[in-house]
Write an enzyme that holds these catalytic residues in place. Structure first.
Site, PDB file in Angstrom:
ATOM      1  CB  ALA A 138      -0.677  -0.168   0.938  1.00  0.00           C
ATOM      2  N   GLY A 151      -0.245  -4.814   0.978  1.00  0.00           N
ATOM      3  CA  GLY A 151      -0.801  -5.100   0.066  1.00  0.00           C
ATOM      4  C   GLY A 151      -1.084  -5.450  -1.678  1.00  0.00           C
TER       5      GLY A 151
END
Length: 321
Positions: free
Chosen positions: A100, A143
């Site tokens: 992320a 992520g």
């Protein structure tokens, strides 16, 4: 969730930014649609595989909010395209997605995250009804690893690395990392990866069941598209039913899953015509329960064609009816 990991990855020269647009013939509108963080196009001999390439090279494809929103838009487009039978999500040779965007999330508060259901829109990939293949080269961390696990099939390049290093940043995975990773590789390895932040190689990921196949870096995307073409060559309706049945194995007991599979299997033998109501016999056998009538009405032709082609020793010509 997780990790841009600039502090965890050795600096490297980023490749020159590529032109970011939705290439013909895959257009969202007559004027075309430009993307800031993606390259989106249709591939394959029959242009029946949608390809979404994450293209944020300077940030190692870190999943910022804008990138995720664009990816969801591209997924929605391919989901509605009747010619597309499978979707491939990939990155660069250096990074599938390094995590992320930490700079984007570091100042968020609990109230903002909980009240706004932060990261909920990341789940769109797992809700796509068409098969989605992750072609992972380089880093798939935080992520990025969670994104790959949302896909139905993971192909990896020889130098791919998978990890959930959120613990090193004082947090935990938040987009399915603790749940999907545990289901894929088992509790012990998942615990080790989540609690230490250690990565595993492509070979280790394959041995653990996270990855389906490993290919040379330069051949990975080609092989993923080839797999997509094989899938797209089958009945799209029956493929959707097959995907639904397999995914049910992660959500249901064995008894419930077998019951659902049987209903979907029976549905491929439905003998109703398009637009007609399901027959009483079909309803009484429960095969129509919880299933849309139009799905039943449309699945029967491809089942007949597939079995006839097998008996007649020829290639099936599926029409998605």
């Amino acid at each position: 969730m997780a990790v841009a990991l600039r502090a965890l990855l050795r600096p490297a020269r980023a490749p020159a930014p590529a032109r970011l647009l939705l290439r013909a013939p895959a257009r969202l509108s007559s004027a075309g649609t430009q993307f800031q963080y993606l390259v989106v196009e249709k591939k394959g001999a029959k242009q029946n595989v949608g390809v979404i390439q994450l293209n944020r090279p300077k940030a190692l494809n870190a999943l910022c909010d804008g990138l995720v929103n664009e990816m969801n838009q591209a997924l929605d487009f391919f989901e509605k395209d009747p010619d597309v039978g499978a979707i491939v999500i990939t990155g660069s040779e250096k990074a599938f997605a390094a995590g992320a965007d930490i700079k984007e999330m570091q100042n968020r508060t609990f109230q903002e995250c909980y009240g706004g259901n932060f990261l909920a829109h990341w789940n769109r990939v797992s809700l796509v009804r068409k098969p989605v293949i992750a072609a992972v080269n380089g880093y798939a961390l935080g992520g990025g690893c969670e994104l790959a696990m949302m896909c139905d099939i993971i192909y990896a390049g020889e130098k791919a690395q998978f990890g959930q290093p959120e613990i090193l940043l004082g947090t935990i995975p938040g987009a399915g990392g603790t749940q999907r990773l545990t289901r894929a590789v088992g509790k012990s390895l998942a615990m080790e990866m989540v609690l230490t932040g250690d990565r595993i190689s492509a070979q280790e990921a394959k041995e653990a069941g996270l990855v389906s196949k490993i290919y040379p870096v330069e051949k990975l995307l080609e092989e993923a598209i080839s797999c997509g073409e094989k899938i797209a060559g089958n009945s799209k309706l029956v493929t959707t039913m097959a995907k639904e049945a397999v995914n049910a194995a992660f959500e249901m007991t064995l008894t419930e899953g077998n019951k659902m599979e049987k209903r979907l299997f029976h549905a491929t033998f439905a003998t109703v015509s398009i637009g007609a109501a399901p027959q009483a016999a079909c309803l009484e056998s429960d095969c129509c329960m919880d299933r849309a009538p139009e799905l039943l009405c449309l699945s029967q032709d491809d089942r007949k064609e597939g079995m006839a082609a097998f008996v007649e020793k020829r290639k099936a010509n599926f029409t998605d009816h």
